[in-house]
Design a protein around this motif. Structure first.
Motif, PDB file in Angstrom:
ATOM      1  N   SER A   8       0.787  -1.227   0.000  1.00 51.24           N
ATOM      2  CA  SER A   8       0.000   0.000   0.000  1.00 51.24           C
ATOM      3  C   SER A   8       0.825   1.287   0.000  1.00 51.24           C
ATOM      4  O   SER A   8       0.294   2.353  -0.285  1.00 51.24           O
ATOM      5  N   THR A   9       2.116   1.214   0.300  1.00 51.54           N
ATOM      6  CA  THR A   9       2.941   2.423   0.334  1.00 51.54           C
ATOM      7  C   THR A   9       4.254   2.178  -0.415  1.00 51.54           C
ATOM      8  O   THR A   9       4.663   1.027  -0.589  1.00 51.54           O
ATOM      9  N   PRO A  10       4.940   3.235  -0.817  1.00 52.92           N
ATOM     10  CA  PRO A  10       6.230   3.067  -1.495  1.00 52.92           C
ATOM     11  C   PRO A  10       7.247   2.301  -0.630  1.00 52.92           C
ATOM     12  O   PRO A  10       7.987   1.465  -1.144  1.00 52.92           O
ATOM     13  N   ALA A  11       7.279   2.575   0.654  1.00 57.00           N
ATOM     14  CA  ALA A  11       8.235   1.900   1.538  1.00 57.00           C
ATOM     15  C   ALA A  11       7.954   0.403   1.607  1.00 57.00           C
ATOM     16  O   ALA A  11       8.882  -0.415   1.587  1.00 57.00           O
ATOM     17  N   LYS A  12       6.701   0.025   1.668  1.00 57.61           N
ATOM     18  CA  LYS A  12       6.335  -1.394   1.738  1.00 57.61           C
ATOM     19  C   LYS A  12       6.616  -2.101   0.416  1.00 57.61           C
ATOM     20  O   LYS A  12       7.056  -3.247   0.405  1.00 57.61           O
ATOM     21  N   ARG A  13       6.394  -1.401  -0.688  1.00 57.20           N
ATOM     22  CA  ARG A  13       6.727  -1.984  -1.994  1.00 57.20           C
ATOM     23  C   ARG A  13       8.237  -2.171  -2.103  1.00 57.20           C
ATOM     24  O   ARG A  13       8.716  -3.208  -2.570  1.00 57.20           O
ATOM     25  N   PHE A  14       8.997  -1.173  -1.647  1.00 56.21           N
ATOM     26  CA  PHE A  14      10.453  -1.274  -1.692  1.00 56.21           C
ATOM     27  C   PHE A  14      10.939  -2.471  -0.879  1.00 56.21           C
ATOM     28  O   PHE A  14      11.793  -3.220  -1.338  1.00 56.21           O
ATOM     29  N   ARG A  15      10.403  -2.628   0.325  1.00 58.71           N
ATOM     30  CA  ARG A  15      10.823  -3.739   1.187  1.00 58.71           C
ATOM     31  C   ARG A  15      10.590  -5.079   0.499  1.00 58.71           C
ATOM     32  O   ARG A  15      11.490  -5.929   0.459  1.00 58.71           O
ATOM     33  N   GLU A  94      18.012  -2.258   2.874  1.00 61.40           N
ATOM     34  CA  GLU A  94      16.658  -2.077   3.422  1.00 61.40           C
ATOM     35  C   GLU A  94      16.715  -1.965   4.939  1.00 61.40           C
ATOM     36  O   GLU A  94      16.077  -1.096   5.532  1.00 61.40           O
ATOM     37  N   ARG A  95      17.486  -2.819   5.593  1.00 64.45           N
ATOM     38  CA  ARG A  95      17.619  -2.768   7.059  1.00 64.45           C
ATOM     39  C   ARG A  95      18.252  -1.447   7.492  1.00 64.45           C
ATOM     40  O   ARG A  95      17.827  -0.829   8.459  1.00 64.45           O
ATOM     41  N   TRP A  96      19.280  -1.032   6.770  1.00 67.05           N
ATOM     42  CA  TRP A  96      19.950   0.232   7.081  1.00 67.05           C
ATOM     43  C   TRP A  96      18.980   1.401   6.909  1.00 67.05           C
ATOM     44  O   TRP A  96      18.942   2.306   7.743  1.00 67.05           O
ATOM     45  N   ALA A  97      18.207   1.391   5.838  1.00 70.23           N
ATOM     46  CA  ALA A  97      17.261   2.472   5.569  1.00 70.23           C
ATOM     47  C   ALA A  97      16.188   2.546   6.658  1.00 70.23           C
ATOM     48  O   ALA A  97      15.799   3.637   7.075  1.00 70.23           O
ATOM     49  N   LEU A 103      12.679   4.902   5.431  1.00 70.29           N
ATOM     50  CA  LEU A 103      11.570   4.149   4.846  1.00 70.29           C
ATOM     51  C   LEU A 103      10.254   4.446   5.547  1.00 70.29           C
ATOM     52  O   LEU A 103       9.489   3.548   5.901  1.00 70.29           O
ATOM     53  N   ALA A 104       9.978   5.698   5.723  1.00 70.93           N
ATOM     54  CA  ALA A 104       8.692   6.210   6.196  1.00 70.93           C
ATOM     55  C   ALA A 104       8.137   5.385   7.348  1.00 70.93           C
ATOM     56  O   ALA A 104       8.777   5.244   8.377  1.00 70.93           O
TER      57      ALA A 104
END
Length: 131
Positions: A8-15, A94-97, A103-104
């Motif tokens: 649902s969000t850019p951060a979740k898609r990125f993960r 991803e963990r670092w972000a 990552l919002a």
């Protein structure tokens, strides 16, 4: 687990795409063992294409979209893109972000005690409040 597949969000898609890129890397590494270790030249054909298209290229596209949506600077965006080169680098990034608040909402929902920096800051704040 269903939360992991929430897009649902850019951060979740990125993960999700960061983890998918790492999974396709693993498949390619296994295929390379069969190619170079056992002489099956065709072993990398499907995993190579899978990683190249649905892993690497998808990660690059989602990274650029996420960088724009979350207003990452050029350095963070470049680090994210470079993280797709070494195996499992996208997971490390991803963990670092998440730890660094990039990552919002994923960074906001980090469990208490998951990062030393947050714990140290909280301890300093508590010590300052007592003094």
């Amino acid at each position: 687990m269903a939360e992991f597949f929430d897009l649902s969000t850019p951060a979740k898609r990125f993960r999700l795409v960061a983890f998918w890129e790492a999974v396709t890397w693993l498949a390619l590494l296994v295929a390379m063992v069969f190619k170079w270790g056992f002489g099956y030249d065709e072993a990398v054909k499907i995993p190579g294409m899978l990683h190249g298209i649905t892993g690497f290229m998808l990660f690059v596209l989602v990274t650029l979209a996420t960088a724009r949506a979350l207003k990452w600077n050029a350095k963070v965006t470049l680090l994210a893109l470079i993280s797709s080169v070494p195996p499992f680098g996208t997971i490390v990034f991803e963990r670092w972000a998440v730890r660094n608040g990039l990552l919002a909402e994923l960074s906001l929902t980090t469990p208490q005690g998951a990062t030393g920096e947050q714990d140290g800051d909280a301890q300093k704040d508590q010590a300052g409040a007592r003094a």
